[in-house]
Motif scaffolding. Sequence first.
Motif, PDB file in Angstrom:
ATOM      1  N   MET A   1      44.255   3.539  63.361  1.00 43.96           N
ATOM      2  CA  MET A   1      45.004   3.131  62.207  1.00 43.96           C
ATOM      3  C   MET A   1      46.216   2.289  62.603  1.00 43.96           C
ATOM      4  O   MET A   1      47.223   2.345  61.968  1.00 43.96           O
ATOM      5  CB  MET A   1      45.442   4.402  61.443  1.00 43.96           C
ATOM      6  N   ASP A   2      46.130   1.531  63.660  1.00 39.76           N
ATOM      7  CA  ASP A   2      47.273   0.712  64.062  1.00 39.76           C
ATOM      8  C   ASP A   2      47.450  -0.459  63.105  1.00 39.76           C
ATOM      9  O   ASP A   2      46.505  -1.174  62.797  1.00 39.76           O
ATOM     10  CB  ASP A   2      47.072   0.177  65.480  1.00 39.76           C
ATOM     11  N   LYS A   3      48.665  -0.619  62.638  1.00 39.51           N
ATOM     12  CA  LYS A   3      49.022  -1.732  61.758  1.00 39.51           C
ATOM     13  C   LYS A   3      50.192  -2.440  62.427  1.00 39.51           C
ATOM     14  O   LYS A   3      51.235  -1.846  62.660  1.00 39.51           O
ATOM     15  CB  LYS A   3      49.410  -1.210  60.384  1.00 39.51           C
ATOM     16  N   LEU A   4      50.016  -3.695  62.732  1.00 40.45           N
ATOM     17  CA  LEU A   4      51.036  -4.483  63.412  1.00 40.45           C
ATOM     18  C   LEU A   4      51.666  -5.451  62.421  1.00 40.45           C
ATOM     19  O   LEU A   4      50.978  -6.163  61.702  1.00 40.45           O
ATOM     20  CB  LEU A   4      50.427  -5.262  64.580  1.00 40.45           C
ATOM     21  N   ILE A   5      52.992  -5.467  62.407  1.00 43.91           N
ATOM     22  CA  ILE A   5      53.731  -6.427  61.589  1.00 43.91           C
ATOM     23  C   ILE A   5      54.677  -7.175  62.513  1.00 43.91           C
ATOM     24  O   ILE A   5      55.508  -6.570  63.183  1.00 43.91           O
ATOM     25  CB  ILE A   5      54.529  -5.720  60.477  1.00 43.91           C
ATOM     26  N   THR A   6      54.534  -8.495  62.556  1.00 46.65           N
ATOM     27  CA  THR A   6      55.402  -9.350  63.351  1.00 46.65           C
ATOM     28  C   THR A   6      56.326 -10.085  62.399  1.00 46.65           C
ATOM     29  O   THR A   6      55.873 -10.682  61.421  1.00 46.65           O
ATOM     30  CB  THR A   6      54.588 -10.346  64.189  1.00 46.65           C
ATOM     31  N   ILE A   7      57.609 -10.033  62.707  1.00 50.34           N
ATOM     32  CA  ILE A   7      58.610 -10.675  61.856  1.00 50.34           C
ATOM     33  C   ILE A   7      59.354 -11.710  62.681  1.00 50.34           C
ATOM     34  O   ILE A   7      59.902 -11.393  63.735  1.00 50.34           O
ATOM     35  CB  ILE A   7      59.585  -9.624  61.286  1.00 50.34           C
ATOM     36  N   SER A   8      59.361 -12.935  62.193  1.00 48.55           N
ATOM     37  CA  SER A   8      60.104 -13.997  62.869  1.00 48.55           C
ATOM     38  C   SER A   8      61.572 -13.866  62.511  1.00 48.55           C
ATOM     39  O   SER A   8      61.928 -13.476  61.401  1.00 48.55           O
ATOM     40  CB  SER A   8      59.596 -15.364  62.424  1.00 48.55           C
ATOM     41  N   PHE A   9      62.406 -14.246  63.457  1.00 48.16           N
ATOM     42  CA  PHE A   9      63.847 -14.123  63.255  1.00 48.16           C
ATOM     43  C   PHE A   9      64.311 -15.047  62.138  1.00 48.16           C
ATOM     44  O   PHE A   9      63.968 -16.215  62.085  1.00 48.16           O
ATOM     45  CB  PHE A   9      64.605 -14.454  64.547  1.00 48.16           C
ATOM     46  N   ASN A  10      65.129 -14.496  61.244  1.00 49.65           N
ATOM     47  CA  ASN A  10      65.774 -15.258  60.182  1.00 49.65           C
ATOM     48  C   ASN A  10      67.139 -14.610  59.958  1.00 49.65           C
ATOM     49  O   ASN A  10      67.220 -13.475  59.492  1.00 49.65           O
ATOM     50  CB  ASN A  10      64.935 -15.236  58.907  1.00 49.65           C
ATOM     51  N   ALA A  11      68.195 -15.322  60.307  1.00 55.01           N
ATOM     52  CA  ALA A  11      69.552 -14.758  60.260  1.00 55.01           C
ATOM     53  C   ALA A  11      69.915 -14.278  58.860  1.00 55.01           C
ATOM     54  O   ALA A  11      70.485 -13.197  58.698  1.00 55.01           O
ATOM     55  CB  ALA A  11      70.563 -15.786  60.748  1.00 55.01           C
ATOM     56  N   GLU A  12      69.576 -15.058  57.846  1.00 53.15           N
ATOM     57  CA  GLU A  12      69.937 -14.678  56.479  1.00 53.15           C
ATOM     58  C   GLU A  12      69.223 -13.393  56.051  1.00 53.15           C
ATOM     59  O   GLU A  12      69.818 -12.537  55.407  1.00 53.15           O
ATOM     60  CB  GLU A  12      69.619 -15.817  55.507  1.00 53.15           C
ATOM     61  N   ASN A  13      67.952 -13.257  56.420  1.00 51.58           N
ATOM     62  CA  ASN A  13      67.219 -12.034  56.084  1.00 51.58           C
ATOM     63  C   ASN A  13      67.824 -10.809  56.766  1.00 51.58           C
ATOM     64  O   ASN A  13      67.925  -9.736  56.160  1.00 51.58           O
ATOM     65  CB  ASN A  13      65.746 -12.153  56.466  1.00 51.58           C
TER      66      ASN A  13
END
Length: 173
Positions: A1-13
Amino acid sequence: MDKLITISFNAENILSKHRQVWKYWYHKNKSSYLIHSALAVFILLGGIHMDDSAPFPTGTLIGAVYCLFVSFTWLIFFQRKKKYFKTVKNYTNRSQQNKLDYNYTFSDFGITYEDDEKSQKVAWSLLKSVVDFNEVLLITNKDTKEVQFSISKKEIGDLEYANLYQLLKQRLA
């Protein structure tokens, strides 16, 4: 059940997400701050009123000390807020220079967070709950009751956000 979420850097977020974390903490604690403030003023005014005929102003003294204590509590609150956002700003600036992307992996074990600088694994048993607060998922630690992880809808999109929220509600129920 591995779920991978990759988030790119965004300073405002990142800044927006941390503002929501602070608002959540304040929302949970503001009533006790306000109750103590009102109680301190009430005790001070009651002491002043009752001490008109007393030889020593005990009530006024107790009220004044309590008002001083509450004032210091508010001062510490605002200093903590200033320090928190200074830390967030420093992290954001450092991350912006390095353009860090970060990954969350949700597995049977728990949640793993990784970026180029650090890695963190937390078992499901150490996490208390997930809260959807102003379109930010706040995952709290069972022992410290503090926000351990935060993921915003802006970072991952509406559909992924809804799916992740359902997964976290199941795991942390």
